[in-house]
Design a protein around this motif. Structure first.
Motif, PDB file in Angstrom:
ATOM      1  N   GLN A 119       1.090 -50.060 -49.999  1.00 10.75           N
ATOM      2  CA  GLN A 119       1.655 -48.729 -50.195  1.00 10.75           C
ATOM      3  C   GLN A 119       1.030 -47.728 -49.228  1.00 10.75           C
ATOM      4  O   GLN A 119       1.715 -46.884 -48.650  1.00 10.75           O
ATOM      5  CB  GLN A 119       1.425 -48.280 -51.644  1.00 10.75           C
ATOM      6  N   ARG A 120      -0.270 -47.856 -49.025  1.00  9.73           N
ATOM      7  CA  ARG A 120      -0.969 -46.934 -48.137  1.00  9.73           C
ATOM      8  C   ARG A 120      -0.468 -47.085 -46.697  1.00  9.73           C
ATOM      9  O   ARG A 120      -0.246 -46.098 -45.994  1.00  9.73           O
ATOM     10  CB  ARG A 120      -2.477 -47.202 -48.218  1.00  9.73           C
ATOM     11  N   SER A 121      -0.270 -48.328 -46.259  1.00  7.80           N
ATOM     12  CA  SER A 121       0.214 -48.567 -44.901  1.00  7.80           C
ATOM     13  C   SER A 121       1.604 -47.984 -44.704  1.00  7.80           C
ATOM     14  O   SER A 121       1.900 -47.378 -43.662  1.00  7.80           O
ATOM     15  CB  SER A 121       0.235 -50.070 -44.596  1.00  7.80           C
ATOM     16  N   PHE A 122       2.476 -48.159 -45.698  1.00 10.61           N
ATOM     17  CA  PHE A 122       3.850 -47.670 -45.592  1.00 10.61           C
ATOM     18  C   PHE A 122       3.876 -46.148 -45.501  1.00 10.61           C
ATOM     19  O   PHE A 122       4.539 -45.579 -44.616  1.00 10.61           O
ATOM     20  CB  PHE A 122       4.655 -48.148 -46.811  1.00 10.61           C
ATOM     21  N   ILE A 123       3.165 -45.474 -46.375  1.00 11.08           N
ATOM     22  CA  ILE A 123       3.181 -44.006 -46.368  1.00 11.08           C
ATOM     23  C   ILE A 123       2.511 -43.474 -45.109  1.00 11.08           C
ATOM     24  O   ILE A 123       3.001 -42.517 -44.480  1.00 11.08           O
ATOM     25  CB  ILE A 123       2.488 -43.452 -47.628  1.00 11.08           C
ATOM     26  N   ASP A 124       1.421 -44.090 -44.703  1.00 10.74           N
ATOM     27  CA  ASP A 124       0.729 -43.661 -43.491  1.00 10.74           C
ATOM     28  C   ASP A 124       1.659 -43.750 -42.287  1.00 10.74           C
ATOM     29  O   ASP A 124       1.658 -42.876 -41.408  1.00 10.74           O
ATOM     30  CB  ASP A 124      -0.513 -44.522 -43.264  1.00 10.74           C
ATOM     31  N   ALA A 125       2.484 -44.796 -42.240  1.00 10.39           N
ATOM     32  CA  ALA A 125       3.432 -44.959 -41.135  1.00 10.39           C
ATOM     33  C   ALA A 125       4.425 -43.812 -41.093  1.00 10.39           C
ATOM     34  O   ALA A 125       4.721 -43.266 -40.018  1.00 10.39           O
ATOM     35  CB  ALA A 125       4.168 -46.288 -41.286  1.00 10.39           C
ATOM     36  N   TYR A 126       4.955 -43.432 -42.246  1.00  8.71           N
ATOM     37  CA  TYR A 126       5.940 -42.345 -42.265  1.00  8.71           C
ATOM     38  C   TYR A 126       5.305 -40.999 -41.967  1.00  8.71           C
ATOM     39  O   TYR A 126       5.922 -40.145 -41.319  1.00  8.71           O
ATOM     40  CB  TYR A 126       6.685 -42.325 -43.603  1.00  8.71           C
ATOM     41  N   VAL A 127       4.076 -40.788 -42.404  1.00  8.10           N
ATOM     42  CA  VAL A 127       3.382 -39.546 -42.069  1.00  8.10           C
ATOM     43  C   VAL A 127       3.178 -39.453 -40.558  1.00  8.10           C
ATOM     44  O   VAL A 127       3.430 -38.413 -39.933  1.00  8.10           O
ATOM     45  CB  VAL A 127       2.036 -39.454 -42.812  1.00  8.10           C
ATOM     46  N   ALA A 132       4.314 -49.477 -39.638  1.00  7.30           N
ATOM     47  CA  ALA A 132       2.885 -49.735 -39.478  1.00  7.30           C
ATOM     48  C   ALA A 132       2.122 -48.416 -39.509  1.00  7.30           C
ATOM     49  O   ALA A 132       2.645 -47.371 -39.118  1.00  7.30           O
ATOM     50  CB  ALA A 132       2.593 -50.478 -38.174  1.00  7.30           C
ATOM     51  N   GLY A 133       0.886 -48.452 -39.942  1.00  6.87           N
ATOM     52  CA  GLY A 133       0.074 -47.252 -40.103  1.00  6.87           C
ATOM     53  C   GLY A 133      -0.354 -46.615 -38.799  1.00  6.87           C
ATOM     54  O   GLY A 133      -0.047 -47.096 -37.697  1.00  6.87           O
ATOM     55  N   SER A 134      -1.123 -45.537 -38.912  1.00  8.30           N
ATOM     56  CA  SER A 134      -1.508 -44.726 -37.761  1.00  8.30           C
ATOM     57  C   SER A 134      -2.234 -45.506 -36.678  1.00  8.30           C
ATOM     58  O   SER A 134      -2.165 -45.161 -35.495  1.00  8.30           O
ATOM     59  CB  SER A 134      -2.403 -43.565 -38.218  1.00  8.30           C
ATOM     60  N   GLU A 135      -2.952 -46.557 -37.070  1.00  6.08           N
ATOM     61  CA  GLU A 135      -3.760 -47.296 -36.106  1.00  6.08           C
ATOM     62  C   GLU A 135      -2.923 -48.182 -35.194  1.00  6.08           C
ATOM     63  O   GLU A 135      -3.394 -48.637 -34.146  1.00  6.08           O
ATOM     64  CB  GLU A 135      -4.799 -48.148 -36.837  1.00  6.08           C
ATOM     65  N   HIS A 136      -1.661 -48.424 -35.550  1.00  6.88           N
ATOM     66  CA  HIS A 136      -0.800 -49.333 -34.802  1.00  6.88           C
ATOM     67  C   HIS A 136      -0.125 -48.588 -33.646  1.00  6.88           C
ATOM     68  O   HIS A 136       0.176 -47.400 -33.758  1.00  6.88           O
ATOM     69  CB  HIS A 136       0.255 -49.935 -35.739  1.00  6.88           C
ATOM     70  N   GLY A 175       5.522 -43.900 -31.902  1.00  7.22           N
ATOM     71  CA  GLY A 175       4.097 -44.142 -32.045  1.00  7.22           C
ATOM     72  C   GLY A 175       3.319 -42.842 -32.037  1.00  7.22           C
ATOM     73  O   GLY A 175       3.743 -41.852 -31.428  1.00  7.22           O
ATOM     74  N   ALA A 176       2.156 -42.845 -32.686  1.00  7.67           N
ATOM     75  CA  ALA A 176       1.382 -41.623 -32.861  1.00  7.67           C
ATOM     76  C   ALA A 176       0.483 -41.300 -31.675  1.00  7.67           C
ATOM     77  O   ALA A 176       0.098 -40.144 -31.486  1.00  7.67           O
ATOM     78  CB  ALA A 176       0.525 -41.727 -34.130  1.00  7.67           C
ATOM     79  N   ASP A 177       0.132 -42.304 -30.861  1.00  6.11           N
ATOM     80  CA  ASP A 177      -0.872 -42.103 -29.818  1.00  6.11           C
ATOM     81  C   ASP A 177      -0.415 -42.758 -28.520  1.00  6.11           C
ATOM     82  O   ASP A 177      -0.345 -43.983 -28.426  1.00  6.11           O
ATOM     83  CB  ASP A 177      -2.209 -42.712 -30.273  1.00  6.11           C
ATOM     84  N   PRO A 178      -0.097 -41.961 -27.481  1.00  3.64           N
ATOM     85  CA  PRO A 178       0.374 -42.535 -26.214  1.00  3.64           C
ATOM     86  C   PRO A 178      -0.657 -43.405 -25.515  1.00  3.64           C
ATOM     87  O   PRO A 178      -0.299 -44.218 -24.650  1.00  3.64           O
ATOM     88  CB  PRO A 178       0.724 -41.300 -25.371  1.00  3.64           C
ATOM     89  N   GLU A 179      -1.935 -43.268 -25.873  1.00  4.03           N
ATOM     90  CA  GLU A 179      -2.970 -44.092 -25.255  1.00  4.03           C
ATOM     91  C   GLU A 179      -2.933 -45.535 -25.753  1.00  4.03           C
ATOM     92  O   GLU A 179      -3.521 -46.424 -25.140  1.00  4.03           O
ATOM     93  CB  GLU A 179      -4.348 -43.487 -25.523  1.00  4.03           C
ATOM     94  N   LYS A 180      -2.221 -45.754 -26.857  1.00  2.00           N
ATOM     95  CA  LYS A 180      -2.190 -47.099 -27.432  1.00  2.00           C
ATOM     96  C   LYS A 180      -1.070 -47.980 -26.890  1.00  2.00           C
ATOM     97  O   LYS A 180      -1.045 -49.180 -27.163  1.00  2.00           O
ATOM     98  CB  LYS A 180      -2.082 -47.009 -28.961  1.00  2.00           C
ATOM     99  N   LEU A 181      -0.115 -47.381 -26.168  1.00  2.00           N
ATOM    100  CA  LEU A 181       0.990 -48.168 -25.638  1.00  2.00           C
ATOM    101  C   LEU A 181       1.581 -47.501 -24.408  1.00  2.00           C
ATOM    102  O   LEU A 181       1.981 -46.345 -24.452  1.00  2.00           O
ATOM    103  CB  LEU A 181       2.086 -48.333 -26.703  1.00  2.00           C
TER     104      LEU A 181
END
Length: 486
Positions: free
Chosen positions: A208-216, A360-364, A385-391
């Motif tokens: 549940q935490r991963s799913f909500i974190d992804a949408y946030v 996937a959560g913020s870390e993905h 994705g949340a962070d351009p440095e990750k991809l």
């Protein structure tokens, strides 16, 4: 890195070849507004004989184009000064693999009153995502504990309950989503809370935490620890506090002929003068007029100026008198919207499982991966994705690895996107507030000063950060300009 066939481009090569600012060599705009460096428009003489124009609009996104159209209809000779070689701002209609796509803003909804009124006004046609749209099964994969899992029915029921719990106080925080002052004390009480802080308050399963974190992360276009919970709750509140309306409002309906179709309709109706490739260097108030100096050294005299540029680029322009220090501070700090959006073509038609969603959560590297369009020999996905440095979204191999983490059977043929964080006239994606920004900056945003009117789509009530919010900001700025000029 280049892709395995050597025909891809890395982020570094993209920057070198494209010049970052949306030149034709970077990405091809579809149906771009037919305007030249100094297009015919804005006919007539200004009401103030000591001015070249009654109104100068700085910025040619939806806020600026709306303000210019309305100012022309109010009887003022108006010009748009746009730094790029196209109109649209952080919306950008293009093509990919034979499909019309949006490199910036995309989806609209009838709960967004300003943009929906424009759709009705001009009779613009819409399409649904994915295209073609049919009611069909959706397969969901969640990255959970490093693995891609398909939630069972009981898992999805639990996730639905967890989402409702996460947003349980949203109706109290945003009883009137277009009037923050109505529940100001309630909002200030959670102003310092991030999206991640709210997650930490709840007893959730890891899934549940991963799913909500992804949408946030997807909502705010940043990691959940950098997103304001109050701002995220606003998104949930605007379409009516339920998941179905929320999903439809942010990801179902878009312009059949691209966002540029509305830009073109506004320009055609208002007929303001449009000057492309014209960055502004300085804005100086001088009594009953304002002097605007372009980076090329031209000086333009106006009775009023409407500033409609993204907040993150305000420091590029020198203002005299100087801007409110809080505005400069916020612009230098930058809002938290700074993620990536990538379109991905995969080989072959999707199997009979209908459409697919990856979460996937913020870390993905990608928080959301959704089916965008379907064809007989390929499928188009859109990823956020949340962070351009990750991809590196220009690197097919890197994108393939991330897509495979959700669905190993998908083969990436090509990928395509635009990196707004590297664009000097954007320096970020759509505006998302950070924790503590309401209390710290809210009273400073969109405050006019003399003959300088602020109409930025990044601020205001309701759907700020969306096309709808930009249109609302531009129309209100034009109204205040009319009150100023008489």
């Amino acid at each position: 890195m280049a892709d395995k066939n050597g025909d891809g481009v890395s982020r570094r090569k993209f920057l070198r070849n494209a010049g970052v600012v949306g030149a034709a060599g970077a990405v091809a705009a579809v149906g771009a507004a037919q305007v030249g460096a100094a297009a015919v428009g804005g006919k007539g003489k200004p009401k103030n004989p000591d001015c070249d124009y009654d109104v100068v609009v700085i910025g040619g996104g939806f806020a600026g184009v709306t303000a210019a159209r309305d100012s022309m209809k109010n009887g003022y000779k108006t010009v748009i000064l746009e730094a790029r070689n196209r109109l649209g701002g952080r919306t950008f209609s293009s093509e990919f693999a034979g499909h019309k796509i949006e490199l910036g803003g995309t989806w609209i909804h009838w709960t967004q009153p300003f943009v929906w009124a424009e759709v009705q006004r001009y009779g613009l046609k819409l399409k649904e995502t994915p295209e073609p749209f049919v009611e069909e099964k959706q397969t969901i994969r969640v990255i959970h504990e490093g693995k891609s899992v398909e939630p069972k029915l009981e898992d999805m029921i639990g996730i639905s309950k967890a989402v409702k719990e996460y947003f349980a106080n949203a109706p109290k925080l945003w009883e009137r989503p277009y009037d923050a002052r109505h529940t100001w004390n309630e909002l200030l009480a959670v102003d310092g809370m991030s999206g991640a802080d709210r997650l930490a308050q709840l007893k959730l399963t890891p899934l549940q935490r991963s799913f909500i974190d992804a949408y946030v992360a997807g909502i705010a276009h940043t990691t959940s620890d950098r997103a304001s919970y109050a701002d995220v709750a606003r998104w949930w509140s605007l379409p009516g506090w339920n998941m179905t309306s929320f999903v439809d409002a942010i990801g179902r309906y878009s312009f059949k002929d691209g966002t540029i179709s509305l830009i073109n309709a506004m320009i055609d109706e208002g007929q303001p003068e449009v000057r492309l490739s014209t960055p502004v260097a300085k804005v100086e108030e001088q009594g009953k007029r304002v002097l605007i100096t372009t980076e090329k050294g031209e000086t333009i005299r106006a009775a009023a100026v409407i500033v409609a540029v993204p907040m993150n680029v305000l420091p590029r322009i020198a203002f005299s008198p100087a801007l409110d220090p809080a505005l400069v501070e916020a612009a230098k700090e930058k809002h938290s919207g700074s993620g990536i959006k990538v379109f991905i073509r995969t080989r072959g038609k999707l199997p009979e499982d209908g459409k697919r969603l990856g979460v996937a959560g913020s870390e993905h590297p990608l928080n959301l991966l959704a089916t965008y369009a379907k064809a007989e020999d390929h499928t188009i996905f859109v990823g956020f994705g949340a962070d351009p440095e990750k991809l590196d979204i220009q690197d097919r191999d890197a994108v393939q690895a991330v897509v495979s983490s959700f669905y190993p059977d998908l083969e990436v043929e090509e990928c395509y996107g635009y990196e707004w964080t590297l664009d000097p006239y954007a320096r970020g994606t759509y505006c998302s507030y950070k924790p503590n920004w309401l209390g710290k900056y809210y009273d400073h945003f969109q405050k006019d000063r003399g003959r300088v009117i602020f109409g930025q789509g990044d601020h205001g009530e309701g759907w700020r950060g969306f096309i709808d919010g930009a249109i609302g900001a531009g129309s209100k700025a034009a109204l205040r300009t009319r009150e100023l000029l008489g």
